[in-house]
Design an enzyme around this catalytic site. Structure first.
Site, mmCIF file in Angstrom:
data_model
loop_
_atom_site.group_PDB
_atom_site.id
_atom_site.type_symbol
_atom_site.label_atom_id
_atom_site.label_comp_id
_atom_site.label_asym_id
_atom_site.label_seq_id
_atom_site.Cartn_x
_atom_site.Cartn_y
_atom_site.Cartn_z
ATOM 1 N NE ARG A 168 -3.722 -0.272 2.254
ATOM 2 C CZ ARG A 168 -4.047 -1.222 3.133
ATOM 3 N NH1 ARG A 168 -3.562 -1.194 4.354
ATOM 4 N NH2 ARG A 168 -4.865 -2.196 2.800
ATOM 5 C CG ASN A 193 -1.053 -0.520 10.179
ATOM 6 O OD1 ASN A 193 -1.939 -1.201 9.711
ATOM 7 N ND2 ASN A 193 -1.007 0.803 10.049
ATOM 8 C CG ASP A 240 -0.507 -9.989 7.416
ATOM 9 O OD1 ASP A 240 -0.684 -9.309 6.396
ATOM 10 O OD2 ASP A 240 0.270 -10.951 7.471
ATOM 11 C CG ASP A 269 -4.030 -4.259 11.074
ATOM 12 O OD1 ASP A 269 -2.919 -3.731 10.908
ATOM 13 O OD2 ASP A 269 -4.628 -4.882 10.176
ATOM 14 C CD GLU A 284 -4.400 -9.736 5.890
ATOM 15 O OE1 GLU A 284 -3.737 -9.184 4.992
ATOM 16 O OE2 GLU A 284 -5.293 -9.133 6.528
#
Length: 177
Positions: free
Chosen positions: A23, A87, A105, A107, A123
């Protein structure tokens, strides 16, 4: 290593453990840049996902990144209070192109009333197997989940109510000028 300076507009890039781009946040204004910490702010910034999708953030946010901690914190300023999105990721690096970190992954979302929720454990488990996270890395991340929860409970750093007020005031002043 030099770090970005106050008022500088930077890009933030997150990667996955295998080196793939995850991202990109196009524009964040640096409010503080030291060898330990980069604090920034953005509002309605363009975010580009690895699959090419893009969107804009909905509210002003103060960001906290560290060269030592295995997490970063986004303080989202909304009408009904401050929400935090944390995060779990590698400590940051800065290479004059962008502020960079590896996203792992996991969070934690923190609500204005101080309650919090650990997200994306499934995840994390999938990527841990798929990308062969070393046991040492798994231990580091799990200990930093606990450290982050301690910060939340003790209102440390960005979770201290005065943190967002201070940095958001500076951001508005810099934008006006």
């Amino acid at each position: 290593m030099r770090f970005p300076r106050m008022g500088q507009i930077i890009q933030i890039q997150s990667y996955k453990h295998d080196g793939t781009l995850h991202r990109v946040w196009e524009e964040t204004m640096v409010l503080k840049g030291t060898q330990d910490t980069v604090i920034g702010a953005n509002d309605q910034t363009l975010v580009i996902e690895s699959d090419g999708r893009h969107w804009r953030t909905k509210e002003p946010a103060i960001t906290y990144f560290s060269t030592k901690e295995w997490f970063n914190i986004i303080c989202m300023i909304r009408q009904d209070g401050i929400y935090y999105y944390c995060n779990l990721g590698s400590p940051i690096t800065w290479d004059e192109e962008a502020l960079k970190y590896i996203d792992y992954d996991l969070d934690i979302k923190v609500y204005p009333n101080g309650s919090y929720k650990l997200l994306d454990e499934d995840e994390y488990s999938l990527h841990k197997r798929k990308m062969n996270y070393p046991k040492k890395l798994d231990n580091i991340l799990k200990s930093h989940v606990q450290e982050l929860i301690d910060w939340i409970k003790n209102k440390k750093g960005p979770f201290n109510p005065s943190f967002v007020d201070k940095w958001y005031s500076l951001y508005k002043k810099l934008v006006r000028n």
